[in-house]
Design a protein around this motif. Sequence first.
Motif, PDB file in Angstrom:
ATOM      1  N   TRP A  10       0.829  -1.210   0.000  1.00 17.71           N
ATOM      2  CA  TRP A  10       0.000   0.000   0.000  1.00 17.71           C
ATOM      3  C   TRP A  10       0.863   1.260   0.000  1.00 17.71           C
ATOM      4  CZ3 TRP A  10      -0.569   3.953   3.599  1.00 17.71           C
ATOM      5  CH2 TRP A  10      -1.627   4.844   3.365  1.00 17.71           C
ATOM      6  N   SER A  11       1.900   1.234   0.846  1.00 15.52           N
ATOM      7  CA  SER A  11       2.804   2.391   0.935  1.00 15.52           C
ATOM      8  C   SER A  11       3.539   2.605  -0.378  1.00 15.52           C
ATOM      9  CB  SER A  11       3.820   2.188   2.069  1.00 15.52           C
ATOM     10  OG  SER A  11       3.173   2.085   3.312  1.00 15.52           O
ATOM     11  N   PHE A  12       3.992   1.491  -0.972  1.00 21.69           N
ATOM     12  CA  PHE A  12       4.702   1.595  -2.246  1.00 21.69           C
ATOM     13  C   PHE A  12       3.784   2.166  -3.330  1.00 21.69           C
ATOM     14  CE2 PHE A  12       5.995  -0.192  -6.347  1.00 21.69           C
ATOM     15  CZ  PHE A  12       7.296   0.290  -6.420  1.00 21.69           C
ATOM     16  N   GLY A  13       2.529   1.676  -3.326  1.00 23.46           N
ATOM     17  CA  GLY A  13       1.561   2.180  -4.295  1.00 23.46           C
ATOM     18  C   GLY A  13       1.272   3.654  -4.099  1.00 23.46           C
ATOM     19  N   LEU A  14       1.147   4.076  -2.843  1.00 25.19           N
ATOM     20  CA  LEU A  14       0.883   5.481  -2.543  1.00 25.19           C
ATOM     21  C   LEU A  14       2.052   6.353  -2.962  1.00 25.19           C
ATOM     22  CD1 LEU A  14      -0.923   7.642  -1.256  1.00 25.19           C
ATOM     23  CD2 LEU A  14       0.168   7.123   0.949  1.00 25.19           C
ATOM     24  N   ILE A  15       3.265   5.882  -2.639  1.00 25.83           N
ATOM     25  CA  ILE A  15       4.460   6.651  -3.003  1.00 25.83           C
ATOM     26  C   ILE A  15       4.577   6.754  -4.527  1.00 25.83           C
ATOM     27  CG2 ILE A  15       6.983   6.659  -2.969  1.00 25.83           C
ATOM     28  CD1 ILE A  15       6.781   5.349  -0.175  1.00 25.83           C
ATOM     29  N   SER A  16       4.329   5.624  -5.204  1.00 25.52           N
ATOM     30  CA  SER A  16       4.423   5.620  -6.675  1.00 25.52           C
ATOM     31  C   SER A  16       3.402   6.572  -7.278  1.00 25.52           C
ATOM     32  CB  SER A  16       4.208   4.209  -7.212  1.00 25.52           C
ATOM     33  OG  SER A  16       5.204   3.328  -6.725  1.00 25.52           O
ATOM     34  N   ALA A  17       2.179   6.520  -6.747  1.00 28.60           N
ATOM     35  CA  ALA A  17       1.134   7.410  -7.259  1.00 28.60           C
ATOM     36  C   ALA A  17       1.491   8.868  -7.013  1.00 28.60           C
ATOM     37  CB  ALA A  17      -0.203   7.072  -6.596  1.00 28.60           C
ATOM     38  N   THR A  18       2.087   9.140  -5.842  1.00 30.02           N
ATOM     39  CA  THR A  18       2.488  10.509  -5.513  1.00 30.02           C
ATOM     40  C   THR A  18       3.573  11.003  -6.460  1.00 30.02           C
ATOM     41  OG1 THR A  18       1.942  10.154  -3.185  1.00 30.02           O
ATOM     42  CG2 THR A  18       3.398  12.005  -3.706  1.00 30.02           C
ATOM     43  N   ILE A  19       4.548  10.123  -6.719  1.00 34.65           N
ATOM     44  CA  ILE A  19       5.651  10.499  -7.603  1.00 34.65           C
ATOM     45  C   ILE A  19       5.134  10.747  -9.022  1.00 34.65           C
ATOM     46  CG2 ILE A  19       7.754   9.674  -8.727  1.00 34.65           C
ATOM     47  CD1 ILE A  19       8.419   8.209  -6.110  1.00 34.65           C
ATOM     48  N   ILE A  20       4.275   9.828  -9.498  1.00 40.82           N
ATOM     49  CA  ILE A  20       3.719   9.982 -10.839  1.00 40.82           C
ATOM     50  C   ILE A  20       2.877  11.254 -10.924  1.00 40.82           C
ATOM     51  CG2 ILE A  20       2.100   8.997 -12.507  1.00 40.82           C
ATOM     52  CD1 ILE A  20       3.053   6.226 -11.536  1.00 40.82           C
ATOM     53  N   GLY A  21       2.089  11.493  -9.872  1.00 45.45           N
ATOM     54  CA  GLY A  21       1.283  12.700  -9.844  1.00 45.45           C
ATOM     55  C   GLY A  21       2.128  13.955  -9.838  1.00 45.45           C
ATOM     56  N   TYR A  22       3.224  13.920  -9.057  1.00 38.70           N
ATOM     57  CA  TYR A  22       4.119  15.088  -8.990  1.00 38.70           C
ATOM     58  C   TYR A  22       4.780  15.336 -10.344  1.00 38.70           C
ATOM     59  CZ  TYR A  22       8.142  17.990  -7.836  1.00 38.70           C
ATOM     60  OH  TYR A  22       9.087  18.978  -7.822  1.00 38.70           O
ATOM     61  N   ILE A  23       5.250  14.234 -10.973  1.00 35.95           N
ATOM     62  CA  ILE A  23       5.900  14.383 -12.272  1.00 35.95           C
ATOM     63  C   ILE A  23       4.914  14.921 -13.307  1.00 35.95           C
ATOM     64  CG2 ILE A  23       6.962  13.113 -14.187  1.00 35.95           C
ATOM     65  CD1 ILE A  23       8.210  11.241 -12.091  1.00 35.95           C
ATOM     66  N   SER A  24       3.690  14.394 -13.285  1.00 40.00           N
ATOM     67  CA  SER A  24       2.675  14.848 -14.231  1.00 40.00           C
ATOM     68  C   SER A  24       2.343  16.320 -14.015  1.00 40.00           C
ATOM     69  CB  SER A  24       1.405  14.003 -14.095  1.00 40.00           C
ATOM     70  OG  SER A  24       1.666  12.651 -14.395  1.00 40.00           O
ATOM     71  N   PHE A  25       2.192  16.713 -12.741  1.00 43.65           N
ATOM     72  CA  PHE A  25       1.873  18.108 -12.444  1.00 43.65           C
ATOM     73  C   PHE A  25       3.023  19.023 -12.842  1.00 43.65           C
ATOM     74  CE2 PHE A  25       1.921  21.695  -9.379  1.00 43.65           C
ATOM     75  CZ  PHE A  25       0.749  22.313  -9.791  1.00 43.65           C
ATOM     76  N   THR A  26       4.260  18.596 -12.549  1.00 43.26           N
ATOM     77  CA  THR A  26       5.427  19.400 -12.904  1.00 43.26           C
ATOM     78  C   THR A  26       5.540  19.540 -14.414  1.00 43.26           C
ATOM     79  OG1 THR A  26       6.597  18.675 -10.908  1.00 43.26           O
ATOM     80  CG2 THR A  26       7.925  19.608 -12.680  1.00 43.26           C
ATOM     81  N   LEU A  27       5.302  18.429 -15.135  1.00 44.13           N
ATOM     82  CA  LEU A  27       5.356  18.485 -16.590  1.00 44.13           C
ATOM     83  C   LEU A  27       4.291  19.434 -17.126  1.00 44.13           C
ATOM     84  CD1 LEU A  27       6.416  17.466 -19.304  1.00 44.13           C
ATOM     85  CD2 LEU A  27       4.802  15.560 -19.143  1.00 44.13           C
ATOM     86  N   TRP A  28       3.085  19.356 -16.556  1.00 45.30           N
ATOM     87  CA  TRP A  28       2.023  20.254 -16.995  1.00 45.30           C
ATOM     88  C   TRP A  28       2.417  21.708 -16.738  1.00 45.30           C
ATOM     89  CZ3 TRP A  28      -0.925  24.058 -14.803  1.00 45.30           C
ATOM     90  CH2 TRP A  28      -2.004  24.519 -15.559  1.00 45.30           C
ATOM     91  N   GLN A  29       3.030  21.994 -15.565  1.00 48.15           N
ATOM     92  CA  GLN A  29       3.456  23.360 -15.260  1.00 48.15           C
ATOM     93  C   GLN A  29       4.461  23.865 -16.286  1.00 48.15           C
ATOM     94  OE1 GLN A  29       4.691  22.935 -11.022  1.00 48.15           O
ATOM     95  NE2 GLN A  29       3.396  24.726 -10.702  1.00 48.15           N
ATOM     96  N   ILE A  30       5.420  23.016 -16.617  1.00 55.09           N
ATOM     97  CA  ILE A  30       6.458  23.419 -17.559  1.00 55.09           C
ATOM     98  C   ILE A  30       5.867  23.669 -18.943  1.00 55.09           C
ATOM     99  CG2 ILE A  30       8.541  22.634 -18.763  1.00 55.09           C
ATOM    100  CD1 ILE A  30       9.324  21.174 -16.173  1.00 55.09           C
ATOM    101  N   LEU A  31       4.998  22.753 -19.395  1.00 55.19           N
ATOM    102  CA  LEU A  31       4.373  22.934 -20.700  1.00 55.19           C
ATOM    103  C   LEU A  31       3.473  24.160 -20.717  1.00 55.19           C
ATOM    104  CD1 LEU A  31       3.465  19.258 -21.673  1.00 55.19           C
ATOM    105  CD2 LEU A  31       5.408  20.624 -22.448  1.00 55.19           C
ATOM    106  N   SER A  32       2.777  24.405 -19.603  1.00 56.76           N
ATOM    107  CA  SER A  32       1.905  25.575 -19.517  1.00 56.76           C
ATOM    108  C   SER A  32       2.715  26.862 -19.585  1.00 56.76           C
ATOM    109  CB  SER A  32       1.085  25.533 -18.222  1.00 56.76           C
ATOM    110  OG  SER A  32       0.198  26.626 -18.152  1.00 56.76           O
ATOM    111  N   ILE A  33       3.870  26.880 -18.934  1.00 56.57           N
ATOM    112  CA  ILE A  33       4.748  28.048 -19.020  1.00 56.57           C
ATOM    113  C   ILE A  33       5.177  28.257 -20.477  1.00 56.57           C
ATOM    114  CG2 ILE A  33       7.064  28.910 -18.474  1.00 56.57           C
ATOM    115  CD1 ILE A  33       5.118  29.366 -16.231  1.00 56.57           C
ATOM    116  N   GLY A  34       5.516  27.155 -21.159  1.00 53.90           N
ATOM    117  CA  GLY A  34       5.953  27.262 -22.545  1.00 53.90           C
ATOM    118  C   GLY A  34       4.880  27.827 -23.457  1.00 53.90           C
ATOM    119  N   THR A  35       3.647  27.384 -23.291  1.00 52.53           N
ATOM    120  CA  THR A  35       2.575  27.897 -24.149  1.00 52.53           C
ATOM    121  C   THR A  35       2.203  29.331 -23.770  1.00 52.53           C
ATOM    122  OG1 THR A  35       0.886  26.871 -22.725  1.00 52.53           O
ATOM    123  CG2 THR A  35       1.662  25.597 -24.626  1.00 52.53           C
ATOM    124  N   ALA A  36       2.248  29.635 -22.470  1.00 59.92           N
ATOM    125  CA  ALA A  36       1.963  31.017 -22.046  1.00 59.92           C
ATOM    126  C   ALA A  36       3.009  31.968 -22.608  1.00 59.92           C
ATOM    127  CB  ALA A  36       1.921  31.108 -20.524  1.00 59.92           C
TER     128      ALA A  36
END
Length: 457
Positions: A10-36
């Motif tokens: 459960w902990s591994f799954g939560l950590i993995s989901a958190t990491i994936i979520g963080y990477i996805s959010f960070t990628l979205w932020q970077i792409l959003s900055i680029g389009t802005a």
Amino acid sequence: MKPAFKYVLWSFGLISATIIGYISFTLWQILSIGTAYQAKQFCSGVFVSQRTPESIFERDVLAEIAGLSTLEQSIVKSIQVKIDRPQQSVTASIFGWAKNQAIFRPGLGCTLVIDRSETELRSQTQQLNLTPRQDRRWLQGKTNQIPAEINQKRLTAAMNWIFSSQHNSRAVVIVYKGEIVAERYAPGFSAQMPLLGWSMTKSVMNALVGILVKEGKLSLTDKNLMPEWNNPGDRRSQITLDRMLRMSSGLKFDENEGNPLGNLIQMLFAQSNVAAYAASQPLEADPGSKWQYASGTTNIISRIVRRAIGNDADYLTFPRRALFNPLGMSSAVIEPDASGTFIGSAFMYATARDWARFGLLYLQDGMWEGQRILPAGWVKYSRTPAPAAPKKDYAAHFRLMNVSTPSGRSEIMTAQGFQDQYTAIIPSHQLVIVHLGRNKNRTRQEFIPRVLAAFTR
């Protein structure tokens, strides 16, 4: 399955989901900055500077990504830019994702549509008188009579040097005793084209503050500058306007223009209220004890100016009424954010001649055709080194430099901006030098001495 093992999974799954979520959010932020960034860049380039989209892409976008990795270049090239000329707007997205829009409003340039609707932003400027006054005689073109004390061969050599391909210069205007004695533009640019000054805009904010000081609406000793800082025990309430102008507020701010997640880039391209974002930063030093160049500081000052004026309609017309029209700077615009506060740290456009007019105002001690624009003593204050600046090369929203020439050392105050923009004010030679371009290397330390070598006293 044992409970402990279930917990590990459960902990591994939560950590993995958190990491994936963080990477996805960070990628979205970077792409959003680029389009802005591209939406804003193309909007101002097309509707303010009147450049072609092809020129902006080839000479700006491709130049910016030249040093990036192949993957990063592919991402930038994948951004789709749609220009709507009838609506005077630009939309940028990447595969329909991270979409951002910038709109043009006459007299105010372009603004990113963030946290507000396009309709709301356009309503901000209804019934505002943003019409520029017609240019006066000053700086209509190069004089036909070059003064005898100018060494024309050396001046021409200096102009040839700055316009060599390695420097990417776009416009240079040199004014001596109130007359243009040298002027040149790169192909695709002209005397009628407003160009971005980046942080030269900060020095224009110095002038706007000075005008309000002259009118008694602001004082350099003012404290309690932001409502957010007025809570009991908040030491930010002790920051004075003087310390803000001298970049000694003590506020923490990441000025790294290469970090898309840092304060500077987030403020300029992801925030609807740049001043509120900057004002939310904590103190990292006692006010006045540490010098730190921070664009957030200038945007807070822009909001201070807004509060001092009190009326938003008067605020949006203030730069034109109080500064641009008296100087004949008919091309100049400072672009606001979506909240209606000028982005005084970076987003002013003006022709090279109009940037020269601004420099002349300071060369003439704040006077213009017999009228006092800036209060007596303001120019001296603006060029006095900030006490906390370790190299004594920064004053009050102006940079300082010394240049050695055969006839002695010259003290120079400069408005300086990203990618090698500068307006140099040189009282010893009665000179103003304006340089606009897109250069990763700084030319002023060599170009200014080359120009000075062409003048005798």
